[in-house]
Design a protein around this motif. Structure first.
Motif, mmCIF file in Angstrom:
data_model
loop_
_atom_site.group_PDB
_atom_site.id
_atom_site.type_symbol
_atom_site.label_atom_id
_atom_site.label_comp_id
_atom_site.label_asym_id
_atom_site.label_seq_id
_atom_site.Cartn_x
_atom_site.Cartn_y
_atom_site.Cartn_z
ATOM 1 N N VAL A 14 2.104 19.943 54.912
ATOM 2 C CA VAL A 14 1.113 20.966 55.349
ATOM 3 C C VAL A 14 1.000 22.254 54.245
ATOM 4 O O VAL A 14 -0.081 22.510 53.985
ATOM 5 C CB VAL A 14 1.627 21.588 56.687
ATOM 6 C CG1 VAL A 14 0.831 22.989 57.276
ATOM 7 C CG2 VAL A 14 1.492 20.917 57.706
ATOM 8 N N PHE A 15 2.317 22.500 53.528
ATOM 9 C CA PHE A 15 2.123 23.432 52.674
ATOM 10 C C PHE A 15 1.334 22.819 51.439
ATOM 11 O O PHE A 15 0.534 23.862 50.895
ATOM 12 C CB PHE A 15 3.655 23.867 52.014
ATOM 13 C CG PHE A 15 3.616 24.863 50.838
ATOM 14 C CD1 PHE A 15 3.454 26.203 51.410
ATOM 15 C CD2 PHE A 15 4.095 24.343 49.997
ATOM 16 C CE1 PHE A 15 3.416 27.062 50.214
ATOM 17 C CE2 PHE A 15 3.823 25.156 48.484
ATOM 18 C CZ PHE A 15 3.861 26.743 48.970
ATOM 19 N N GLY A 16 1.378 21.524 51.135
ATOM 20 C CA GLY A 16 0.646 21.237 50.061
ATOM 21 C C GLY A 16 -0.904 21.015 50.259
ATOM 22 O O GLY A 16 -1.743 21.153 49.466
ATOM 23 N N MET A 17 -1.055 20.748 51.617
ATOM 24 C CA MET A 17 -2.677 20.815 51.713
ATOM 25 C C MET A 17 -3.111 22.107 51.661
ATOM 26 O O MET A 17 -4.125 22.389 51.198
ATOM 27 C CB MET A 17 -2.655 20.250 53.402
ATOM 28 C CG MET A 17 -2.456 18.784 53.231
ATOM 29 S SD MET A 17 -2.742 18.041 54.960
ATOM 30 C CE MET A 17 -3.498 18.875 55.690
ATOM 31 N N LEU A 18 -2.420 23.050 52.258
ATOM 32 C CA LEU A 18 -2.923 24.488 52.414
ATOM 33 C C LEU A 18 -2.894 24.913 50.657
ATOM 34 O O LEU A 18 -3.969 25.807 50.622
ATOM 35 C CB LEU A 18 -2.118 25.350 52.994
ATOM 36 C CG LEU A 18 -2.084 25.339 54.547
ATOM 37 C CD1 LEU A 18 -1.181 26.112 55.365
ATOM 38 C CD2 LEU A 18 -3.596 25.206 55.246
ATOM 39 N N ARG A 19 -2.049 24.533 50.099
ATOM 40 C CA ARG A 19 -2.245 25.060 48.643
ATOM 41 C C ARG A 19 -3.268 24.340 47.868
ATOM 42 O O ARG A 19 -4.010 25.090 47.089
ATOM 43 C CB ARG A 19 -0.954 24.800 47.743
ATOM 44 C CG ARG A 19 -0.705 25.309 46.579
ATOM 45 C CD ARG A 19 1.019 25.048 46.102
ATOM 46 N NE ARG A 19 0.697 25.880 45.034
ATOM 47 C CZ ARG A 19 1.577 25.661 43.966
ATOM 48 N NH1 ARG A 19 2.442 24.611 44.111
ATOM 49 N NH2 ARG A 19 1.925 26.026 42.846
ATOM 50 N N GLY A 20 -3.599 23.150 48.073
ATOM 51 C CA GLY A 20 -4.781 22.561 47.442
ATOM 52 C C GLY A 20 -6.274 23.227 47.995
ATOM 53 O O GLY A 20 -6.979 22.924 47.174
ATOM 54 N N ARG A 21 -6.264 24.155 49.077
ATOM 55 C CA ARG A 21 -7.642 24.454 49.643
ATOM 56 C C ARG A 21 -7.836 25.641 48.637
ATOM 57 O O ARG A 21 -8.992 26.167 49.027
ATOM 58 C CB ARG A 21 -7.421 24.721 51.000
ATOM 59 C CG ARG A 21 -7.729 23.321 51.909
ATOM 60 C CD ARG A 21 -7.742 23.766 53.220
ATOM 61 N NE ARG A 21 -8.097 22.414 53.821
ATOM 62 C CZ ARG A 21 -8.431 22.311 55.130
ATOM 63 N NH1 ARG A 21 -8.661 23.493 55.563
ATOM 64 N NH2 ARG A 21 -8.922 21.250 55.521
ATOM 65 N N ARG A 22 -6.781 26.396 48.364
ATOM 66 C CA ARG A 22 -6.915 27.483 47.556
ATOM 67 C C ARG A 22 -8.032 27.636 46.379
ATOM 68 O O ARG A 22 -7.838 26.388 45.731
ATOM 69 C CB ARG A 22 -5.792 28.160 47.202
ATOM 70 C CG ARG A 22 -4.874 28.775 48.399
ATOM 71 C CD ARG A 22 -3.653 29.581 47.596
ATOM 72 N NE ARG A 22 -2.708 29.859 48.549
ATOM 73 C CZ ARG A 22 -1.568 29.857 48.503
ATOM 74 N NH1 ARG A 22 -0.916 30.403 47.062
ATOM 75 N NH2 ARG A 22 -0.689 30.491 49.361
ATOM 76 N N PRO A 23 -8.834 28.354 46.205
ATOM 77 C CA PRO A 23 -9.767 28.532 45.091
ATOM 78 C C PRO A 23 -8.782 28.581 43.598
ATOM 79 O O PRO A 23 -7.957 29.305 43.951
ATOM 80 C CB PRO A 23 -10.759 29.555 45.164
ATOM 81 C CG PRO A 23 -10.108 30.628 46.277
ATOM 82 C CD PRO A 23 -9.189 29.638 47.135
ATOM 83 N N PRO A 24 -9.216 28.027 42.599
ATOM 84 C CA PRO A 24 -8.422 28.179 41.488
ATOM 85 C C PRO A 24 -8.655 29.623 40.956
ATOM 86 O O PRO A 24 -9.358 30.175 41.151
ATOM 87 C CB PRO A 24 -9.186 27.326 40.429
ATOM 88 C CG PRO A 24 -10.514 26.955 41.120
ATOM 89 C CD PRO A 24 -10.436 27.042 42.474
#
Length: 163
Positions: free
Chosen positions: A150-160
Motif C-alpha cells: 500500500v505504501f508503494g502504491m501511494l508513493r507511486g501516485r505522487r507527482p514527481p
C-alpha cells in the motif's frame, strides 16, 4: 340441533386430559421412590481405578448434584477430569476443592501433590502445539507485506518533484 360426533369426543377427552396432566406434573416433581440410590464417591473412585471414565464422570456428576459443597466430591471430579484429559476443567475443580477445604486431608498428600503438578504441567500446553503462534506470525507478516504494498502504491501516485 344435534351434537356433532367430534364435540362428544372433545367432552370426554378434555376432562380426561386435565387429571392426566395433573398426575404427570405431580409425578415429575416427586422423587422416584423406587429409583436406585445415587452414586457414592467410593464407587466413583472404583470406576476411576478400573478405567471406566465415562461411568465415573456420570457418577461424580450425581454426587456433585447431591453434595455441591463437598470438597472431596470436587477433588474426585478433578481426578476424573484429569484422567479424561480435560485439564482446564480439572484445574477448576481442584481449585474449588481447595477453596472448600484447603487442607484436602481426606486424600493422600502425595496423590494431591501429583494431581496438582500434572494439572500445572498441562496448564500452558496447547493441544494443537504452536498453531496459535504460527497463525499470529502469519497475520503479522501479512500486515507487513500489505502495508509495504500500500505504501508503494501511494508513493507511486505522487507527482514527481519539480526541479
Amino acid at each position: 340441533m344435534p351434537t356433532l360426533p367430534h364435540r362428544r369426543q372433545s367432552r370426554v377427552f378434555v376432562p380426561g386430559l386435565v387429571p392426566a396432566c395433573l398426575l404427570g406434573l405431580v409425578l415429575a416433581w416427586m422423587p422416584a421412590a423406587s429409583a436406585a440410590p445415587g452414586a457414592t464417591l467410593d464407587q466413583v473412585e472404583a470406576l476411576l481405578r478400573d478405567g471406566h471414565l465415562n461411568q465415573a464422570d456420570h457418577a461424580v456428576a450425581q454426587v456433585l448434584a447431591a453434595q455441591p459443597d463437598s470438597a472431596r466430591a470436587h477433588y474426585v471430579d478433578a481426578r476424573v477430569l484429569a484422567a479424561e484429559g480435560k485439564w482446564p476443567l480439572a484445574e477448576d475443580e481442584l481449585q474449588r476443592a481447595r477453596r472448600l477445604d484447603p487442607s484436602l486431608d481426606f486424600a493422600p498428600a502425595a496423590q494431591v501433590q501429583a494431581l496438582a503438578q500434572e494439572v500445572i504441567g498441562h496448564r500452558w500446553k496447547n493441544p494443537s502445539g504452536f498453531a496459535g503462534y504460527g497463525q499470529a506470525a502469519l497475520a503479522a507478516l501479512f500486515l507487513l507485506v500489505s502495508g509495504y504494498l500500500v505504501f508503494g502504491m501511494l508513493r507511486g501516485r505522487r507527482p514527481p518533484p519539480k526541479s
